[in-house]
Scaffold this active site. Sequence first.
Site, short mmCIF file in Angstrom:
data_model
loop_
_atom_site.label_atom_id
_atom_site.label_comp_id
_atom_site.label_asym_id
_atom_site.label_seq_id
_atom_site.Cartn_x
_atom_site.Cartn_y
_atom_site.Cartn_z
CB THR A 205 42.71 40.84 46.82
OG1 THR A 205 43.73 40.67 45.83
CG2 THR A 205 42.89 39.78 47.89
CG LEU B 274 43.18 43.24 51.12
CD1 LEU B 274 41.83 42.60 51.38
CD2 LEU B 274 44.28 42.18 51.22
CG ASP B 275 46.54 43.59 44.56
OD1 ASP B 275 47.20 44.60 44.90
OD2 ASP B 275 47.06 42.53 44.16
CE LYS B 276 38.68 49.05 40.97
NZ LYS B 276 38.82 50.11 39.96
#
Length: 237
Positions: free
Chosen positions: A60, A56-58
């Site tokens: 998110t 997951l993106d940082k």
Amino acid sequence: MKYPVFKDLIIHEDEDFLVVNKPPFLATLEDRTPNTTNLLKLARQYNPDLQACHRLDKDTSGCLVFAKNPEAYRHLSMQFEAREVYKVYHAVVWGQHKFEDELVSRNILASAKGVAKLTPQGKPADTYFTTLENFSRHTLVECVPVTGRLHQIRVHLAFLKAPIVQDELYGGEPLYLSSLKRKFNLKQQTEEQPLIKRFALHSFNIGFTLMNAEKIKLEAPYPKDFAVLVKQLRAYS
């Protein structure tokens, strides 16, 4: 940054898989920021065999799956490749929208700088969007990505003219309490902080098939910042 206790993040654990509710502001794997930890590092302090099955993106938060052995990792990788993993995200976006299973099917190209753009030269990307709740100038949206391209949900929402709150990379402005609350007084000499300090995107559900062919579906509760954002929007709509 104070790092969370890994054990407190676990929402499911069996002999093959471990699923956590990833906190925001923590990279899944090593990133370019020196002297910082990441979720995989914390995970391996808990169990040295853990491997992240996706990322997951940082910024998110939400459902993230780790495998405890190579067989489990391969088992879930094949499900991701065959698009058999059920993923649901929640996002708070700008504007009032009435999405009903709205499909955005637009190709995405990722640049070397890690920015995604819509272009026919990109890879096929499909996401379904459904409105969960309308507020006066914002909407809580359910996002179901079929593919897994870089920043897919974020660019597809921007395409729908529904950029995510605080997602400045893709046109989503910060949201301040003063813009919701009529009689808002800020203490003198203090600068107002946005209601959420990251883009408002949360991985709410994940579903996949276990090694014994049993299907599992998990839910990650909203972290504090996302929950507060939704609560304030409800209060002042």
